[in-house]
Design an enzyme around this catalytic site. Structure first.
Site, PDB file in Angstrom:
ATOM      1  N   ASP A  52       0.824  -1.206   0.000  1.00 35.46           N
ATOM      2  CA  ASP A  52       0.000   0.000   0.000  1.00 35.46           C
ATOM      3  C   ASP A  52       0.859   1.257   0.000  1.00 35.46           C
ATOM      4  O   ASP A  52       2.077   1.211   0.169  1.00 35.46           O
ATOM      5  CB  ASP A  52      -0.907   0.009   1.235  1.00 35.46           C
ATOM      6  CG  ASP A  52      -1.884  -1.148   1.246  1.00 35.46           C
ATOM      7  OD1 ASP A  52      -2.235  -1.641   0.159  1.00 35.46           O
ATOM      8  OD2 ASP A  52      -2.296  -1.558   2.348  1.00 35.46           O
ATOM      9  N   TYR A 110       6.129 -10.396   6.195  1.00 40.40           N
ATOM     10  CA  TYR A 110       6.079  -8.951   6.396  1.00 40.40           C
ATOM     11  C   TYR A 110       6.678  -8.625   7.762  1.00 40.40           C
ATOM     12  O   TYR A 110       6.540  -9.404   8.713  1.00 40.40           O
ATOM     13  CB  TYR A 110       4.646  -8.428   6.347  1.00 40.40           C
ATOM     14  CG  TYR A 110       4.081  -8.319   4.955  1.00 40.40           C
ATOM     15  CD1 TYR A 110       4.208  -7.132   4.222  1.00 40.40           C
ATOM     16  CD2 TYR A 110       3.420  -9.391   4.366  1.00 40.40           C
ATOM     17  CE1 TYR A 110       3.682  -7.024   2.938  1.00 40.40           C
ATOM     18  CE2 TYR A 110       2.891  -9.291   3.081  1.00 40.40           C
ATOM     19  CZ  TYR A 110       3.028  -8.112   2.379  1.00 40.40           C
ATOM     20  OH  TYR A 110       2.522  -8.013   1.110  1.00 40.40           O
TER      21      TYR A 110
END
EC number: 5.4.99.12
Length: 277
Positions: A52, A110
């Site tokens: 994002d 992540y």
């Protein structure tokens, strides 16, 4: 035609995410433009995953088809001279024709970084979320353990998710206090030992890294997990609340979506491939 894979790192601060979008300023736009300037070809990159706006990548894997005869060993240097300084091609590989960066990824990791020292780190502020009070790291670890395995992660997913199923599998999840980063609770002469003993018992300062490895992720999933864990660390929720929130399948039950700058796509794993640099 050749199939080429790139391992790319980037600072996502100034971009509207990885994937191309109308009028957007994205990582994919910059990579495809650099490839065009180098080879004269308009290619369509396939990424291992989306990031994002404001999110970074240590290891983003992309692939594309090209008819260019440029040797593999020249691509990285040539592309880096055509890319902005906040995007770097780390390595380039020739891969089998059927290789697809997203479809063939076995798992992805992540990392979300939280700085819970009193003051932010000026030189790392673009890559970590600053939380100025100590956190209950052990409580956060206990809550995080509830998420390992296959679950419906609706509670930890943005309502804007368009996926038909929110069932995902978390293979590993851990919290690590960065070595040498822990700050003494009693070092601040303004507050003093007694104040910290009363208010911060059982909590720690330092730079905390949250690692989550899964076979796939949903929109904002890691950031919502991180935001909820911070509330556990603050004592606003119990570790057991993490499992109760998961079972509720209701986004409103979870905590806030953590700020994007703390998140990085850390690693992408594939089966052994006949890679050739």
């Amino acid at each position: 035609m050749r199939n080429i894979a790139l391992v790319v790192s980037y600072d996502g601060t100034d971009y509207q995410g990885f994937q191309c979008q109308p009028g957007g300023h994205t990582i994919q736009d910059k990579l495809e433009a650099a490839i065009y300037h180098l080879s004269g070809e308009h290619v369509k990159l396939m990424g291992s995953g989306r990031t994002d706006a404001g999110v970074h990548a240590r290891c983003q894997v992309v692939n594309f088809l090209t008819s260019s005869s440029i040797p593999i060993e020249r691509w990285a240097i040539a592309l880096n001279t055509r890319l902005p300084g906040d995007i770097v091609v780390q390595s380039v590989y020739g891969v089998p024709d059927e290789f697809h960066a997203r479809h063939h990824a076995l798992n992805k990791t992540y990392r979300y970084t939280i700085n819970c020292n009193r003051t932010p780190d000026l030189f790392r502020r673009r890559y970590e979320f600053h939380h100025p009070t100590p956190l209950d790291i052990e409580g956060m670890k206990a809550g995080l353990a509830c998420l390992i395995g296959e679950h419906d992660f609706t509670s930890y997913t943005s309502p804007l998710s368009t996926k038909p199923s929110h069932v995902r599998t978390i293979l590993k999840a851990s919290l690590e206090l960065e070595s040498g980063s822990e700050e003494s609770l009693y070092a601040n002469p303004i507050y003093g030992r007694a104040w910290d003993e009363i208010h911060y018992v059982g909590k720690q300062r330092g730079v905390v890294h949250l690692y989550v490895t899964g076979t796939g992720f949903l929109y904002n999933m890691v950031r919502i997990i991180a935001g909820t864990l911070v509330q556990v660390g603050e004592g606003k929720r119990t570790p057991e609340d993490m499992a109760r929130i998961l079972a509720a399948r209701d986004r409103s039950k979870a905590g806030p979506t953590a700020m994007p700058q703390g998140l990085s796509l850390w690693e992408v794993v594939y089966e052994a491939l006949p890679l050739s640099e």
